[in-house]
Design an enzyme around this catalytic site. Structure first.
Site: not given
Ligand SMILES: NC(=O)c1ccc[n+]([C@@H]2O[C@H](COP(=O)([O-])OP(=O)(O)OC[C@H]3O[C@@H](n4cnc5c(N)ncnc54)[C@H](OP(=O)(O)O)[C@@H]3O)[C@@H](O)[C@H]2O)c1
Length: 260
Positions: A143, A156
């Site tokens: 991130s 985070y």
């Molecule tokens: N969205 C943003 O603005 C943003 C910005 C910077 C970085 N990121 C990073 O990008 C990544 C994905 O984020 P996203 O925004 O796409 O999130 P999201 O839409 O909430 O998706 C998260 C995914 O991870 C899975 N997950 C969560 N906890 C888990 C666990 N303990 N074991 C296995 N699977 C797990 C969830 O499924 P289940 O809940 O069913 O397990 C889901 O498939 C993360 O690492 C996040 O920190 C996101």
């Protein structure tokens, strides 16, 4: 879809960035194995990607638990063969006023976002077979919060700085082997997690989610959130042969938010 002979494992691929990355890698001809915790979401995601014509399968698995990680990697290898590309994407948000943060929240954010990256990577290098290959790709979704502090986001931000540090160390370590290790650093990306983050800040600042959205967008030079597909685009590039000389890097996809 023409099979490119490579196997990819994407954690947390039922939503957002993980789902977009799984779809893009599958579109490049990878056989993609995915995991997440929710069994229905895993089954639905696998089915819908298969219906799009992709060679995709998956299983439930929680990246916080070593035994489950071992099972996911075992299942991936049994289904598709040794792993060529790992995308450590599973993650969670989490923070608050630091003086009031409970041990459980801190521990869970670190376990989900940071320790899991080490545990899944180690498992993929060993039982996943990557360390016996002449070429590999490890792509960690960090991130911009892994490069700068985020107010009310100490756990985070700490976890994502850790992912960037792990990436740099392992990238140097594995450079002679043909395995590259890089971090992709999204800024604000429109996903279910982003919605949860806005809701958290709206509660903390006693305002509306729309007001928080406006405030966040004002900070982004491009004036908008990135899309999951834009982040996946860099994942796909890092997985490609052309990216062979990129390793130990932390690359932003953030509409200009992070200028570093
Ligand atoms: N969205 C943003 O603005 C943003 C910005 C910077 C970085 N990121 C990073 O990008 C990544 C994905 O984020 P996203 O925004 O796409 O999130 P999201 O839409 O909430 O998706 C998260 C995914 O991870 C899975 N997950 C969560 N906890 C888990 C666990 N303990 N074991 C296995 N699977 C797990 C969830 O499924 P289940 O809940 O069913 O397990 C889901 O498939 C993360 O690492 C996040 O920190 C996101």
């Amino acid at each position: 879809m023409t099979d490119n002979g490579r196997v990819a494992l994407v954690t947390g691929a039922t939503s957002g960035i993980g789902l977009a990355s799984a779809r893009l890698l599958a579109g490049q001809g990878h056989r993609v194995f995915l995991c997440a915790r929710d069994a229905t979401a895993v089954a639905d995601t696998v089915k819908s990607l298969q219906n799009e014509g992709f060679d995709v399968d998956g299983t439930t698995g929680d990246v916080r638990f070593k035994e489950q990680v071992a099972e996911v990697v075992r299942a991936a290898v049994a289904r598709f063969g040794p792993i060529d590309v790992l995308v450590n994407n599973a993650g969670r948000s989490g923070g608050g006023v630091t003086a009031d943060i409970a041990d459980e929240l801190w521990d869970d954010v670190i376990a989900t976002n940071l320790t899991s990256v080490f545990v899944v990577t180690r498992e993929v290098l060993t039982s996943g077979g990557m360390r016996h290959k002449k070429r590999g790709r490890i792509i960690n979704i960090a991130s911009t919060a892994g490069k700068q502090g985020v107010v009310l986001g100490a756990p985070y931000s700490a976890s994502k700085h850790g992912v960037v540090g792990f990436t740099k160390a392992l990238g140097n370590e594995l450079a002679p082997t043909g395995i590259t290790v890089n971090a992709v650093c999204p800024g604000y990306v429109e996903t279910p997690m982003a919605q949860r983050v806005r809701a958290g800040y709206a509660a903390a600042y006693d305002t509306t989610e729309d007001a928080i959205l406006e405030k966040f967008q004002a900070k982004i030079p491009l004036g908008r959130y990135s899309t999951p597909e834009e982040v996946a685009g860099l994942v796909g590039y890092l997985a490609s042969d052309t990216a062979a000389s990129i390793t130990g890097q932390a690359l932003n996809v953030c509409g200009g938010l992070g200028n570093f």
